[in-house]
Design a protein around this motif. Structure first.
Motif, PDB file in Angstrom:
ATOM      1  N   ASN A   1       0.811  -1.221   0.000  1.00  0.00           N
ATOM      2  CA  ASN A   1       0.000   0.000   0.000  1.00  0.00           C
ATOM      3  C   ASN A   1       0.851   1.281   0.000  1.00  0.00           C
ATOM      4  O   ASN A   1       0.838   2.067   0.949  1.00  0.00           O
ATOM      5  CB  ASN A   1      -0.959   0.003   1.192  1.00  0.00           C
ATOM      6  N   TYR A   2       1.562   1.480  -1.114  1.00  0.00           N
ATOM      7  CA  TYR A   2       2.411   2.666  -1.254  1.00  0.00           C
ATOM      8  C   TYR A   2       1.608   3.899  -1.655  1.00  0.00           C
ATOM      9  O   TYR A   2       2.086   5.017  -1.512  1.00  0.00           O
ATOM     10  CB  TYR A   2       3.499   2.401  -2.301  1.00  0.00           C
ATOM     11  N   GLY A   3       0.412   3.695  -2.175  1.00  0.00           N
ATOM     12  CA  GLY A   3      -0.446   4.820  -2.532  1.00  0.00           C
ATOM     13  C   GLY A   3      -1.022   5.480  -1.294  1.00  0.00           C
ATOM     14  O   GLY A   3      -1.030   4.895  -0.202  1.00  0.00           O
ATOM     15  N   HIS A   4      -1.521   6.693  -1.461  1.00  0.00           N
ATOM     16  CA  HIS A   4      -2.095   7.439  -0.347  1.00  0.00           C
ATOM     17  C   HIS A   4      -3.576   7.734  -0.564  1.00  0.00           C
ATOM     18  O   HIS A   4      -4.426   7.262   0.193  1.00  0.00           O
ATOM     19  CB  HIS A   4      -1.320   8.743  -0.133  1.00  0.00           C
ATOM     20  N   LEU A   5      -3.883   8.496  -1.595  1.00  0.00           N
ATOM     21  CA  LEU A   5      -5.275   8.889  -1.843  1.00  0.00           C
ATOM     22  C   LEU A   5      -6.042   7.831  -2.627  1.00  0.00           C
ATOM     23  O   LEU A   5      -7.258   7.726  -2.490  1.00  0.00           O
ATOM     24  CB  LEU A   5      -5.318  10.218  -2.613  1.00  0.00           C
ATOM     25  N   PHE A   6      -5.341   7.082  -3.452  1.00  0.00           N
ATOM     26  CA  PHE A   6      -5.981   6.061  -4.284  1.00  0.00           C
ATOM     27  C   PHE A   6      -5.177   4.769  -4.189  1.00  0.00           C
ATOM     28  O   PHE A   6      -3.941   4.793  -4.209  1.00  0.00           O
ATOM     29  CB  PHE A   6      -6.064   6.520  -5.745  1.00  0.00           C
ATOM     30  N   MET A   7      -5.898   3.650  -4.117  1.00  0.00           N
ATOM     31  CA  MET A   7      -5.254   2.344  -4.070  1.00  0.00           C
ATOM     32  C   MET A   7      -5.125   1.715  -5.457  1.00  0.00           C
ATOM     33  O   MET A   7      -4.652   0.590  -5.584  1.00  0.00           O
ATOM     34  CB  MET A   7      -6.052   1.409  -3.151  1.00  0.00           C
ATOM     35  N   TRP A   8      -5.527   2.435  -6.493  1.00  0.00           N
ATOM     36  CA  TRP A   8      -5.510   1.895  -7.854  1.00  0.00           C
ATOM     37  C   TRP A   8      -4.105   1.506  -8.282  1.00  0.00           C
ATOM     38  O   TRP A   8      -3.904   0.478  -8.929  1.00  0.00           O
ATOM     39  CB  TRP A   8      -6.077   2.924  -8.834  1.00  0.00           C
ATOM     40  N   PHE A   9      -3.129   2.322  -7.949  1.00  0.00           N
ATOM     41  CA  PHE A   9      -1.763   2.080  -8.396  1.00  0.00           C
ATOM     42  C   PHE A   9      -1.189   0.834  -7.723  1.00  0.00           C
ATOM     43  O   PHE A   9      -0.445   0.062  -8.343  1.00  0.00           O
ATOM     44  CB  PHE A   9      -0.896   3.312  -8.117  1.00  0.00           C
ATOM     45  N   ASP A  10      -1.532   0.617  -6.471  1.00  0.00           N
ATOM     46  CA  ASP A  10      -1.111  -0.609  -5.787  1.00  0.00           C
ATOM     47  C   ASP A  10      -1.805  -1.827  -6.377  1.00  0.00           C
ATOM     48  O   ASP A  10      -1.187  -2.892  -6.505  1.00  0.00           O
ATOM     49  CB  ASP A  10      -1.427  -0.507  -4.292  1.00  0.00           C
ATOM     50  N   GLN A  11      -3.069  -1.676  -6.718  1.00  0.00           N
ATOM     51  CA  GLN A  11      -3.803  -2.797  -7.311  1.00  0.00           C
ATOM     52  C   GLN A  11      -3.209  -3.181  -8.663  1.00  0.00           C
ATOM     53  O   GLN A  11      -3.127  -4.361  -9.000  1.00  0.00           O
ATOM     54  CB  GLN A  11      -5.281  -2.423  -7.438  1.00  0.00           C
ATOM     55  N   ILE A  12      -2.788  -2.176  -9.426  1.00  0.00           N
ATOM     56  CA  ILE A  12      -2.159  -2.444 -10.724  1.00  0.00           C
ATOM     57  C   ILE A  12      -0.784  -3.088 -10.531  1.00  0.00           C
ATOM     58  O   ILE A  12      -0.415  -4.032 -11.234  1.00  0.00           O
ATOM     59  CB  ILE A  12      -2.029  -1.141 -11.538  1.00  0.00           C
ATOM     60  N   ALA A  13      -0.033  -2.592  -9.559  1.00  0.00           N
ATOM     61  CA  ALA A  13       1.329  -3.082  -9.324  1.00  0.00           C
ATOM     62  C   ALA A  13       1.371  -4.379  -8.515  1.00  0.00           C
ATOM     63  O   ALA A  13       2.436  -4.997  -8.375  1.00  0.00           O
ATOM     64  CB  ALA A  13       2.144  -2.008  -8.611  1.00  0.00           C
ATOM     65  N   GLY A  14       0.243  -4.794  -7.965  1.00  0.00           N
ATOM     66  CA  GLY A  14       0.206  -6.011  -7.158  1.00  0.00           C
ATOM     67  C   GLY A  14       0.719  -5.821  -5.750  1.00  0.00           C
ATOM     68  O   GLY A  14       1.076  -6.788  -5.065  1.00  0.00           O
ATOM     69  N   THR A  15       0.754  -4.581  -5.284  1.00  0.00           N
ATOM     70  CA  THR A  15       1.266  -4.297  -3.935  1.00  0.00           C
ATOM     71  C   THR A  15       0.157  -3.937  -2.951  1.00  0.00           C
ATOM     72  O   THR A  15       0.443  -3.494  -1.831  1.00  0.00           O
ATOM     73  CB  THR A  15       2.287  -3.140  -3.979  1.00  0.00           C
ATOM     74  N   TYR A  16      -1.105  -4.119  -3.352  1.00  0.00           N
ATOM     75  CA  TYR A  16      -2.205  -3.756  -2.446  1.00  0.00           C
ATOM     76  C   TYR A  16      -2.572  -4.932  -1.551  1.00  0.00           C
ATOM     77  O   TYR A  16      -2.634  -6.084  -1.999  1.00  0.00           O
ATOM     78  CB  TYR A  16      -3.435  -3.317  -3.226  1.00  0.00           C
ATOM     79  N   ARG A  17      -2.820  -4.636  -0.298  1.00  0.00           N
ATOM     80  CA  ARG A  17      -3.335  -5.617   0.655  1.00  0.00           C
ATOM     81  C   ARG A  17      -4.513  -5.008   1.400  1.00  0.00           C
ATOM     82  O   ARG A  17      -4.404  -3.919   1.968  1.00  0.00           O
ATOM     83  CB  ARG A  17      -2.250  -6.038   1.658  1.00  0.00           C
ATOM     84  N   ASP A  18      -5.627  -5.724   1.405  1.00  0.00           N
ATOM     85  CA  ASP A  18      -6.824  -5.270   2.105  1.00  0.00           C
ATOM     86  C   ASP A  18      -6.594  -5.365   3.613  1.00  0.00           C
ATOM     87  O   ASP A  18      -6.068  -6.379   4.094  1.00  0.00           O
ATOM     88  CB  ASP A  18      -8.025  -6.140   1.700  1.00  0.00           C
ATOM     89  N   PRO A  19      -6.963  -4.341   4.368  1.00  0.00           N
ATOM     90  CA  PRO A  19      -6.762  -4.381   5.829  1.00  0.00           C
ATOM     91  C   PRO A  19      -7.413  -5.582   6.503  1.00  0.00           C
ATOM     92  O   PRO A  19      -6.899  -6.064   7.521  1.00  0.00           O
ATOM     93  CB  PRO A  19      -7.400  -3.067   6.306  1.00  0.00           C
ATOM     94  N   LYS A  20      -8.507  -6.086   5.950  1.00  0.00           N
ATOM     95  CA  LYS A  20      -9.197  -7.203   6.607  1.00  0.00           C
ATOM     96  C   LYS A  20      -8.364  -8.487   6.565  1.00  0.00           C
ATOM     97  O   LYS A  20      -8.615  -9.415   7.345  1.00  0.00           O
ATOM     98  CB  LYS A  20     -10.570  -7.435   5.971  1.00  0.00           C
ATOM     99  N   SER A  21      -7.366  -8.551   5.684  1.00  0.00           N
ATOM    100  CA  SER A  21      -6.499  -9.730   5.652  1.00  0.00           C
ATOM    101  C   SER A  21      -5.571  -9.779   6.862  1.00  0.00           C
ATOM    102  O   SER A  21      -4.940 -10.806   7.118  1.00  0.00           O
ATOM    103  CB  SER A  21      -5.681  -9.751   4.355  1.00  0.00           C
ATOM    104  N   PHE A  22      -5.486  -8.680   7.603  1.00  0.00           N
ATOM    105  CA  PHE A  22      -4.653  -8.627   8.805  1.00  0.00           C
ATOM    106  C   PHE A  22      -5.497  -8.634  10.076  1.00  0.00           C
ATOM    107  O   PHE A  22      -4.966  -8.415  11.169  1.00  0.00           O
ATOM    108  CB  PHE A  22      -3.758  -7.379   8.779  1.00  0.00           C
ATOM    109  N   ALA A  23      -6.803  -8.839   9.921  1.00  0.00           N
ATOM    110  CA  ALA A  23      -7.701  -8.874  11.083  1.00  0.00           C
ATOM    111  C   ALA A  23      -7.973 -10.334  11.455  1.00  0.00           C
ATOM    112  O   ALA A  23      -8.039 -11.206  10.587  1.00  0.00           O
ATOM    113  CB  ALA A  23      -9.000  -8.149  10.754  1.00  0.00           C
ATOM    114  N   PRO A  24      -8.123 -10.646  12.740  1.00  0.00           N
ATOM    115  CA  PRO A  24      -8.091  -9.715  13.881  1.00  0.00           C
ATOM    116  C   PRO A  24      -6.732  -9.649  14.585  1.00  0.00           C
ATOM    117  O   PRO A  24      -6.638  -9.091  15.665  1.00  0.00           O
ATOM    118  CB  PRO A  24      -9.143 -10.318  14.806  1.00  0.00           C
ATOM    119  N   LYS A  25      -5.698 -10.228  13.976  1.00  0.00           N
ATOM    120  CA  LYS A  25      -4.403 -10.270  14.653  1.00  0.00           C
ATOM    121  C   LYS A  25      -3.799  -8.883  14.816  1.00  0.00           C
ATOM    122  O   LYS A  25      -3.362  -8.512  15.914  1.00  0.00           O
ATOM    123  CB  LYS A  25      -3.437 -11.165  13.873  1.00  0.00           C
ATOM    124  N   LEU A  26      -3.754  -8.102  13.742  1.00  0.00           N
ATOM    125  CA  LEU A  26      -3.156  -6.771  13.788  1.00  0.00           C
ATOM    126  C   LEU A  26      -4.198  -5.655  13.791  1.00  0.00           C
ATOM    127  O   LEU A  26      -4.032  -4.666  14.489  1.00  0.00           O
ATOM    128  CB  LEU A  26      -2.215  -6.579  12.596  1.00  0.00           C
TER     129      LEU A  26
END
Length: 414
Positions: free
Chosen positions: A384-409
């Protein structure tokens, strides 16, 4: 046929046999409308049954007396309820009030936090009230023409300070509204209810460890005083404006906010910032330590950490993208430039919030940045290197949904 030494099992069968007979007698009586006859239930047989039951073992007598006592207790409760209708009504009213109160509180907790969404139009207050033709504070009414009229093609003219001053004011007013709304949100004034101790409810923190404890005014003071934050941004705006480094259209007061250009500026700004952000992480460990690592000391960031980093980090990730964006989108006027600058600075501040906002689920569905999205980057570092938009991370394959880290983190539903 009945003997005293009969077992309790046989006595039970006898009683079961006798009771349905009485039940059938009542059914016959009620259906025919006449009294039951002796032929249907001989008195002698019934007397013999009762006589046998009375001479049975003491354990059977206890069972019989116990079972006969249950209906009596039930009748006693019914009689008590019938005798005290006011008590029953009061109990029902109390239960109804509790349900109503719970429902009302739940509704308030769902609706009231949405008052914080007022931050979005309020951050654009300055360009809105000065450029809207029907506004009593329209710039043509408030300011003299010689204060804002400027021809960029005339080398003998100097850019008017009014445009620069209003631009800085727009960003400052947007930030003030962010602070006011966030204060009310953080301390539960938008929660719609209070805890058992009477205190306002704190919003849900993004991370499971909870929000960092701090004094609001200490955080605000730190936020304002960062030299690599607003001081550097004000210096950048002053130099580029007064040295005529902006496209000619940016000096024009004509028209209102160009919403399409405003949005395009935000997209380009975040796209360039995404590239610079990624490069800071991967170019070299030395460059990362010098530029971006100071900002990454906040693994559980708060709202006021948005501009807390290093001078080189702000130049690479904010100043350079701002200048490139202005020279890519060359048709924006001064009001669009103000709207873009104010919304960008405010949004960048909001995604560092330690709490989830009520509009986050809508933003995430649209691919817009949220506090939880940015917390992923601060906590895990490499997503998640993007700030205002997650589109660039989704295109680059660097996006992670916060729910994938729940409930541990992270907490669920943030």
């Amino acid at each position: 046929h009945y003997h005293k030494n009969k077992s309790e099992k046989n006595q039970g069968l006898i009683m079961k046999t006798a009771r349905p007979s009485a039940h059938n007698q009542n059914q016959t009586s009620s259906s025919s409308g006449t009294a039951p006859s002796k032929e249907d239930h001989p008195t002698g047989a019934v007397s013999e049954i009762h006589s046998d039951v009375s001479t049975s073992e003491s354990g059977s007598e206890d069972e019989s007396s116990s079972s006969s006592a249950l209906p009596a207790a039930s009748n006693s409760k019914e009689t008590s309820s019938s005798a005290n209708p006011n008590s029953t009504m009061a109990s029902n009213n109390s239960s109804t009030k509790e349900v109503t109160t719970t429902t009302t509180m739940s509704l308030k907790n769902q609706v009231f936090p949405w008052a914080s969404a007022l931050v979005w139009p309020l951050m654009l207050l300055v360009p809105l009230i000065l450029s809207t033709p029907s506004s009593p504070w329209h710039y043509s009414i408030v300011f003299k023409p010689e204060w804002y009229e400027y021809d960029p093609n005339d080398a003998s003219q100097t850019p008017k300070v009014l445009g620069l001053s209003l631009g800085i004011l727009a960003v400052a007013v947007g930030q003030v509204w962010v602070w006011i709304i966030f204060y009310a949100f953080k301390y539960g004034y938008f929660s719609g209810g209070s805890t058992s101790t009477g205190a306002n409810q704190e919003p849900k923190s993004v991370q499971t460890k909870g929000a960092r404890a701090y004094e609001f005014w200490e955080g605000l003071k730190t936020h304002i005083s960062q030299p690599e934050g607003f001081v550097l941004l004000a210096l950048y705006l002053t130099l580029t404006w007064m040295l005529k480094l902006m496209p000619a259209s940016y000096y024009s007061f004509e028209g209102g906010i160009q919403w399409r250009e405003t949005f395009v500026c935000l997209v380009f700004q975040d796209g360039i910032q995404f590239v610079m952000h990624y490069l800071e992480h991967v170019v070299s460990p030395e460059f990362y330590k010098m530029s971006h690592k100071p900002h990454h000391r906040f693994t559980n960031p708060r709202l006021f950490d948005a501009f807390d980093g290093s001078l080189s980090d702000t130049i690479c990730m904010i100043v350079l993208p701002l200048y490139l964006t202005a020279n890519i989108v060359r048709t924006a006027n001064v009001w669009t430039y103000m709207a873009f600058g104010s919304s960008y600075a405010s949004w960048l501040t909001l995604i560092h919030s330690e709490y989830a906002f009520p509009w986050d689920s809508i933003f995430r569905a649209l691919g817009f940045g949220t506090p939880a999205d940015h917390h992923v980057h601060h906590k895990v570092f490499k997503f998640n290197y993007g700030h205002l938009f997650m589109w660039f991370d989704q295109i680059a394959g660097t996006y992670r949904d916060p729910k994938s880290f729940a409930p541990k983190l992270f907490n669920k539903n943030v």
